[in-house]
Write a protein that holds these residues in place. Structure first.
Motif, PDB file in Angstrom:
ATOM      1  N   LYS A   1       0.929  -1.169   0.184  1.00 14.39           N
ATOM      2  CA  LYS A   1       0.114   0.294  -0.092  1.00 14.39           C
ATOM      3  C   LYS A   1       0.867   1.264   0.043  1.00 14.39           C
ATOM      4  CE  LYS A   1      -4.195  -2.125   0.403  1.00 14.39           C
ATOM      5  NZ  LYS A   1      -5.080  -2.053  -0.490  1.00 14.39           N
ATOM      6  N   ALA A   2       2.006   1.188   0.797  1.00 20.83           N
ATOM      7  CA  ALA A   2       3.041   2.225   0.580  1.00 20.83           C
ATOM      8  C   ALA A   2       3.606   2.602  -0.601  1.00 20.83           C
ATOM      9  CB  ALA A   2       4.005   2.148   1.885  1.00 20.83           C
ATOM     10  N   LEU A   3       3.856   1.593  -1.191  1.00 18.80           N
ATOM     11  CA  LEU A   3       4.494   1.753  -2.630  1.00 18.80           C
ATOM     12  C   LEU A   3       3.618   2.340  -3.516  1.00 18.80           C
ATOM     13  CD1 LEU A   3       6.592  -1.533  -2.974  1.00 18.80           C
ATOM     14  CD2 LEU A   3       7.422   0.680  -2.497  1.00 18.80           C
ATOM     15  N   LYS A   4       2.221   1.886  -3.477  1.00 14.59           N
ATOM     16  CA  LYS A   4       1.261   2.440  -4.489  1.00 14.59           C
ATOM     17  C   LYS A   4       1.047   4.081  -4.118  1.00 14.59           C
ATOM     18  CE  LYS A   4      -2.229   0.793  -6.135  1.00 14.59           C
ATOM     19  NZ  LYS A   4      -3.564   0.046  -6.459  1.00 14.59           N
TER      20      LYS A   4
ATOM     21  N   ILE B   1       4.688  -3.952  -8.983  1.00 14.49           N
ATOM     22  CA  ILE B   1       4.944  -3.899  -7.644  1.00 14.49           C
ATOM     23  C   ILE B   1       5.270  -5.107  -7.331  1.00 14.49           C
ATOM     24  CG2 ILE B   1       4.381  -3.416  -5.347  1.00 14.49           C
ATOM     25  CD1 ILE B   1       2.558  -0.928  -6.005  1.00 14.49           C
ATOM     26  N   ASN B   2       6.523  -5.398  -7.145  1.00 16.50           N
ATOM     27  CA  ASN B   2       7.093  -7.030  -7.001  1.00 16.50           C
ATOM     28  C   ASN B   2       7.988  -6.913  -5.608  1.00 16.50           C
ATOM     29  OD1 ASN B   2       5.905  -7.517  -9.306  1.00 16.50           O
ATOM     30  ND2 ASN B   2       8.004  -7.382 -10.483  1.00 16.50           N
ATOM     31  N   VAL B   3       7.567  -7.325  -4.517  1.00 18.23           N
ATOM     32  CA  VAL B   3       8.077  -6.978  -3.240  1.00 18.23           C
ATOM     33  C   VAL B   3       8.797  -8.532  -2.714  1.00 18.23           C
ATOM     34  CG1 VAL B   3       7.580  -6.490  -0.901  1.00 18.23           C
ATOM     35  CG2 VAL B   3       6.074  -5.738  -2.688  1.00 18.23           C
ATOM     36  N   GLY B   4      10.029  -8.128  -2.528  1.00 19.42           N
ATOM     37  CA  GLY B   4      10.941  -9.351  -1.938  1.00 19.42           C
ATOM     38  C   GLY B   4      10.632  -9.493  -0.619  1.00 19.42           C
ATOM     39  N   MET B   5      10.966 -10.593  -0.095  1.00 20.23           N
ATOM     40  CA  MET B   5      10.982 -10.888   1.383  1.00 20.23           C
ATOM     41  C   MET B   5      11.842 -11.977   1.517  1.00 20.23           C
ATOM     42  SD  MET B   5       7.646 -13.812   1.748  1.00 20.23           S
ATOM     43  CE  MET B   5       8.064 -15.502   1.452  1.00 20.23           C
TER      44      MET B   5
END
Length: 457
Positions: A292-295, A315-319
């Motif tokens: 949500k923050a990246l958007k 938006i590709n979030v790595g964990m």
């Protein structure tokens, strides 16, 4: 009989090279189509390279631990039937001879004969020569004994590409003054040349002197144990140093009250386990907040290329996930903004399980635009994570702690027990200023603190 060149295939987005970890077939072994010939490692994922044809392995072009570029030929397989189209070199000799002067033809024949008699370069137990160094030595007519005298600046005195090139420059400059001994003026003019040429090989010597101090401090006494770094350890070391040298790291820290999330998860996790057969962790909740923050702040979802900024659409979030050996791997949740909390939880569990069992594919760790790492897993309350290049930000999640806190109520402030955690945001100060970096992590904090205790999953 025909020969088939086995090349290193493309294994995922932005994967340009791989390290050979082991050969599964030896020279002379029969190979069937789709049968694995060797094992390779790209970044942190191991995979196999299968043969595309039936045949016999006749040549290996690289050794274990060699780094190979995508598209390079790594082995030659001899197949039955067909013609070997590659062998057309002899046809070029009759064409060149009639047109060339006799003297030139005799010299060329002498050179060809000399090269034909060159003994192949081999590595010994004391010294290893890479395929690249061997090829250069073969092309330049360097014998085994001559190559053994070249000082090496690589690991264990290994001769590198720069070492052999520097040697060729110094060797080529030595005969220059003797080339015209009859004409004195020429000799006098060339007296200055050795002064210039003798400086040329000194440059590699200076470079070596700057490299050697890096290795010299590694001294061990009789009671010390020397442990070789693992392949993954070497890769992590390389990437971390490159990241620090590339990005201007700056950190912002903020504390978040996650009491509502703690109580909500405690209430719903049993039903989720019974319904889905999986555990509901805090990770998908944090990943949703970061998404949500990246958007909201798309300039955190970027990368830098030279003087240009690439604004990512996806938006590709790595964990970051911990492996059994203590190393970390970063699988990527692709298009995270298109997942609801249920989908996020399923995706997080799937990637985490496959990471621990070593079943991730190269594509699973590619294409990330932002990374989240949980340092709280190891008991740390905060950390200063290093950016995962070519991204510009990474968020570290600290341990959730039950602490006394001042709570604002309608009738005034009072002391209560709350669940709190620190969020540590590292960002690239070349393109992300303090205002953006601080606003981003504050948005994540506000999203977590405003969690709906009645939310369903």
């Amino acid at each position: 009989m025909a020969k088939f060149e086995l090349k290193l295939p493309k294994m995922g987005e932005s994967v340009a090279e791989a390290t050979i970890t082991s050969w599964l077939k030896d020279i002379g072994d029969t190979i069937e189509a789709d049968e694995a010939v060797l094992e390779i490692a790209t970044d942190k994922v191991d995979s196999e390279v299968p043969s595309e044809v039936d045949g016999v392995l006749v040549e290996k072009l690289f050794n274990v631990d060699d780094v190979v570029q995508v598209g390079q030929t790594i082995a030659v397989i001899e197949t039955e039937g067909g013609d070997t189209v590659e062998v057309k070199a002899p046809a070029a000799e009759p064409v060149a001879e009639p047109e060339a002067p006799k003297a030139v033809a005799e010299v060329s024949q002498t050179v060809v004969a000399a090269k034909a008699n060159v003994v192949p370069i081999v590595s010994s137990g004391e010294r290893f020569y890479s395929p690249l160094v061997k090829n250069i030595a073969k092309q330049e007519g360097i014998s085994q004994s001559e190559l053994d005298t070249i000082p090496g600046s690589g690991k264990d005195n290994r001769v590198t590409k720069n070492d052999i090139k520097a040697y060729l420059e110094s060797r080529g400059s030595a005969p220059a003054p003797v080339a015209a001994p009859k004409a004195e003026p020429v000799v006098k003019q060339k007296v200055e040349t050795p002064v210039a040429t003798t400086k040329t090989p000194e440059k590699p010597a200076e470079e070596k002197s700057t490299e050697k101090p890096v290795e010299k401090p590694v001294l061990a006494s009789g009671d010390d144990e020397i442990i070789e770094m693992s392949r993954m350890g070497k890769l992590i070391s390389k990437y971390m140093v490159e990241s620090v040298q590339t990005s201007a790291h700056v950190q912002s820290f903020i504390e978040a009250d996650v009491t509502n999330i703690w109580n909500w998860r405690k209430k719903v996790k049993k039903d989720f386990m019974e319904r889905e057969g999986e555990n509901l962790t805090f990770t998908p909740i944090f990943m949703e907040a970061v998404t949500k923050a990246l958007k909201e702040f798309p300039m955190m979802n970027i990368s830098v290329q030279g003087d240009s900024i690439i604004k990512k659409k996806a938006i590709n979030v790595g964990m970051a996930a911990a492996l059994p050996d203590g190393n970390l791997i970063v699988p990527v949740i692709k298009n995270a903004d298109q997942l609801n909390l249920f989908g996020m939880a399923k995706r997080v569990n799937d990637l985490a399980n496959r990471a621990r069992s070593g079943q991730l594919s190269p594509d699973d760790i590619q294409g990330g635009t932002y990374t989240v790492t949980n340092v709280g897993t190891f008991g740390s309350i905060m950390g200063t994570p290093i950016i995962n290049q070519p991204q510009v930000g990474i968020l570290a999640l600290g341990a959730i702690r039950k602490i006394p806190a001042v709570i604002e109520g309608p009738e005034g402030d009072y002391i209560g027990i709350r669940y709190k955690m620190f969020l540590s945001h590292s960002y690239d100060h070349r393109v992300v200023n303090g205002a953006l970096g601080g606003q981003f992590v504050k948005y994540v904090k506000d999203y977590l603190e405003a969690w709906d205790s009645n939310r369903e999953i």
